[in-house]
Design an enzyme around this catalytic site. Structure first.
Site, PDB file in Angstrom:
ATOM      1  N   GLU A  55      -0.143  -6.232   4.188  1.00  0.00           N
ATOM      2  CA  GLU A  55      -0.723  -6.762   2.950  1.00  0.00           C
ATOM      3  C   GLU A  55      -0.118  -8.121   2.607  1.00  0.00           C
ATOM      4  OE1 GLU A  55      -3.264  -5.897   1.331  1.00  0.00           O
ATOM      5  OE2 GLU A  55      -3.670  -3.947   2.209  1.00  0.00           O
TER       6      GLU A  55
ATOM      7  N   TYR B 130      -2.167  -6.110  -7.062  1.00  0.00           N
ATOM      8  CA  TYR B 130      -3.025  -5.739  -5.936  1.00  0.00           C
ATOM      9  C   TYR B 130      -2.211  -5.054  -4.829  1.00  0.00           C
ATOM     10  CZ  TYR B 130      -5.179  -5.928  -1.484  1.00  0.00           C
ATOM     11  OH  TYR B 130      -5.612  -5.546  -0.245  1.00  0.00           O
TER      12      TYR B 130
ATOM     13  N   ASP C  48      -8.907  -6.841  -5.362  1.00  0.00           N
ATOM     14  CA  ASP C  48      -8.799  -8.211  -4.853  1.00  0.00           C
ATOM     15  C   ASP C  48     -10.145  -8.919  -5.070  1.00  0.00           C
ATOM     16  OD1 ASP C  48     -10.509  -7.158  -2.979  1.00  0.00           O
ATOM     17  OD2 ASP C  48      -9.342  -7.789  -1.237  1.00  0.00           O
TER      18      ASP C  48
END
Ligand code: SF4
Length: 354
Positions: A38, A121, A139
């Protein structure tokens, strides 16, 4: 007759299970791998990130390895990805995980949020994908899909509106399938509900729930207010320290007129700054990348990349000055350089900086 949006979870998760693309962090979604992926994907395309992810995992297979890694190795593994603060924050967070969480990433959204470099997020993505927690990960893809499903033309850059949408998505995340739901809606945004083209509504598992399915209107959504136009300048900022018994730092006086007119600054130049050290007559011994920083003036934004330079003793050119530790206090540098200038007293004392 459109179906209620509150029922999108089932068709979305079913579609995702059939269509999910294979990525290494999906094949083995350990918390550490999900986390690293991520962070890498924040400013990097999936295809570009893949080789980096493999190399990173091979060199640093555990959080402990990351926490203990040499900075040189970390930067090497990140070389080419840019935004080095991402990997520095990864390591800071890994150290905290070792010290405060017994070496395991916490499975709690709020605790994840306290770690360096993990925002809403990323916390949502880790909590849902790696731990199955019922929490949203919103997102840009999710915002687009939601705006279209709802035919909502509220500005998605508006913080209050984003909060409301996040609250709604949180209510839609199904128990037991949070990771699949979040990845499904992101995957839909990346492959079907496309940003800059007509979405492929005929192939969309949510077309029966979508207010703008098959309509030109879909292309107008989401509405995103244009950010205030500022000129962006990417600059390299040099912290140049002489390798002498009593080290000195090089400062530069800005032109009298214009931005920060007449102030002392750390020498800097617009990127690419390939030959400036040579132009300034710096006898370079070694260089080391420092963190990135940003400073916003009313009409220009500086995106800064720092470089630490160790140099032999030299005579500065006009407009430059070498400054001793005992003289440093006399020079007030603009806050634009704070990220780098705060370390100068330490460097002048012969200490190393991270
Ligand atoms: S039906 Fe079309 S516009 Fe609506 S969510 Fe699916 S792809 Fe996007």
């Amino acid at each position: 007759m459109k179906q209620p949006i509150t029922e999108i979870a089932k068709p979305l998760v079913a579609w995702y299970k059939l269509h999910e693309r294979t990525f290494p962090w999906r094949e083995n979604p350990s918390p550490y791998r999900v986390w690293v992926s991520e962070i890498m994907l924040q400013q990097t395309r999936i295809e570009a990130a893949l080789p980096y992810f493999h190399r990173f995992m091979e060199a640093l297979p555990t959080i402990k390895d990351l926490a203990n890694a040499d900075e040189d190795l970390l930067l090497k593994l990140w070389e080419g990805l840019g935004y080095y603060s991402r990997v520095r924050n990864l390591q800071k967070a890994a150290k905290r995980v070792m010290e405060e969480f017994g070496g395991e990433l916490p499975d709690d959204y709020e605790k994840l949020l306290t770690l360096n470099g993990i925002g809403e997020y990323t916390a949502g993505a880790i909590a849902s994908i790696a731990f199955g927690k019922r929490v949203a990960a919103v997102d840009g893809n999710v915002l687009r899909v939601m705006a279209r499903l709802l035919d909502d033309d509220t500005d998605v850059m508006d913080t209050k509106h984003r909060k409301q949408l996040t609250k709604l998505v949180n209510e839609l995340v199904p128990e037991g399938y949070a990771g699949e739901f979040n990845q499904g809606i992101m995957e839909l945004g990346e492959t079907i509900c496309l940003p800059n083209a007509m979405p492929r509504c005929l192939e969309c598992p949510l077309k029966d729930y979508c207010a703008v399915a098959g309509l030109e209107r879909a292309r107008e959504l989401p509405v995103r207010s244009a950010p205030k136009q500022r000129r962006v300048e990417q600059r390299m900022v040099f912290t140049i320290i002489t390798d002498e018994k009593t080290p000195r730092v090089l400062l530069h006086r800005r032109e009298k007129n214009g931005l920060l007119g007449g102030m002392w600054e750390l020498p800097n130049a617009l990127l690419p700054a390939n030959s400036v050290l040579e132009d300034w007559g710096i006898p370079v011994i070694s260089t080391k990348p420092l963190s990135t920083a940003k400073h916003i003036f009313s009409h220009v934004e500086w995106q800064l990349q720092g470089t630490l330079v160790k140099a032999k003793s030299f005579t500065p050119k006009d407009g430059f000055q070498l400054v001793l530790a005992t003289e440093w206090e006399q020079y007030a540098l603009p806050t634009a350089f704070k990220t780098y200038s705060k370390n100068i007293p330490m460097l002048l004392n012969g200490e190393e900086i991270q």
